[in-house]
Motif scaffolding. Structure first.
Motif, mmCIF file in Angstrom:
data_model
loop_
_atom_site.group_PDB
_atom_site.id
_atom_site.type_symbol
_atom_site.label_atom_id
_atom_site.label_comp_id
_atom_site.label_asym_id
_atom_site.label_seq_id
_atom_site.Cartn_x
_atom_site.Cartn_y
_atom_site.Cartn_z
ATOM 1 N N HIS A 78 0.861 -1.184 0.000
ATOM 2 C CA HIS A 78 0.000 0.000 0.000
ATOM 3 C C HIS A 78 0.898 1.234 0.000
ATOM 4 N N LEU A 79 0.909 1.950 -1.130
ATOM 5 C CA LEU A 79 1.768 3.123 -1.276
ATOM 6 C C LEU A 79 0.961 4.408 -1.112
ATOM 7 N N PRO A 80 1.329 5.256 -0.153
ATOM 8 C CA PRO A 80 0.648 6.548 -0.056
ATOM 9 C C PRO A 80 0.976 7.388 -1.287
ATOM 10 N N TRP A 81 0.168 8.397 -1.557
ATOM 11 C CA TRP A 81 0.419 9.250 -2.715
ATOM 12 C C TRP A 81 1.823 9.848 -2.614
ATOM 13 N N ASN A 82 2.530 9.822 -3.715
ATOM 14 C CA ASN A 82 3.901 10.313 -3.847
ATOM 15 C C ASN A 82 4.921 9.417 -3.138
ATOM 16 N N GLY A 83 4.474 8.285 -2.600
ATOM 17 C CA GLY A 83 5.374 7.343 -1.948
ATOM 18 C C GLY A 83 6.027 6.412 -2.962
ATOM 19 N N THR A 84 7.099 5.752 -2.537
ATOM 20 C CA THR A 84 7.802 4.805 -3.409
ATOM 21 C C THR A 84 7.987 3.479 -2.701
ATOM 22 N N TRP A 85 8.147 2.440 -3.498
ATOM 23 C CA TRP A 85 8.466 1.101 -3.014
ATOM 24 C C TRP A 85 9.292 0.436 -4.100
#
Length: 166
Positions: A78-85
């Motif tokens: 689950h990636l928050p907005w503007n997040g990276t993985w």
């Protein structure tokens, strides 16, 4: 066992040389998934690859991503907005490694895309350059919703449509 036949000695030499090359190509480091890229173009056989996914969905919702290959399954992220993985791997010896991701977000639908495939991302003769660090932005544009971002800022992104379907 004595090597009276030269062909046996040559065969043993070839097998041991291949084994030494294979083992030397492996990376035994315990680097964290989000470690910075060390450079290089990733053209070496069995080179390490790093796929990075950035959530850029237009409605700023959480991006749910489930990536897997025939050997690995990373589960739902689950990636928050503007997040990276990101995740790291090595292209297999047969050069047929593929990672397919299922992406969903609120009011964004359900979409599939091969986030890495050798024919596109690791071929010196492909239409886009080989990537060692393959950086992808998801959901920014409706027309071409997934883009691989080149590390060189002067180059335009390589954008694609979803590959929905079986």
């Amino acid at each position: 066992m004595a090597f009276t036949n030269t062909s046996h000695f040559i065969m043993l030499f070839m097998i041991s040389s291949t084994l030494v090359l294979f083992v030397s190509a492996l990376d035994f480091s315990n680097a964290p998934v989000e470690a910075p890229d060390s450079g290089g173009d990733g053209l070496l056989p069995l080179a390490e690859k790093h796929v990075v996914i950035r959530n850029k969905v237009k409605n700023r919702e959480i991006l749910n991503v489930h990536c897997k290959s025939s050997e690995d399954d990373f589960g739902i992220i689950h990636l928050p907005w503007n997040g990276t993985w990101g995740f790291r791997f090595h292209v297999n010896i047969w050069k047929n490694t593929k990672f397919r991701c299922h992406s969903t977000w609120h009011k964004g639908g359900s979409h599939y895309f091969y986030i890495f495939k050798v024919s596109r991302d690791d071929s010196a003769f492909g239409q886009i350059p080989v990537c060692k660090e393959c950086i992808w932005e998801v959901g920014k544009d409706d027309e071409n919703p997934i883009c691989r971002i080149p590390r060189e800022k002067e180059n335009n992104p390589y954008c694609f449509k979803w590959e929905d379907g079986p």
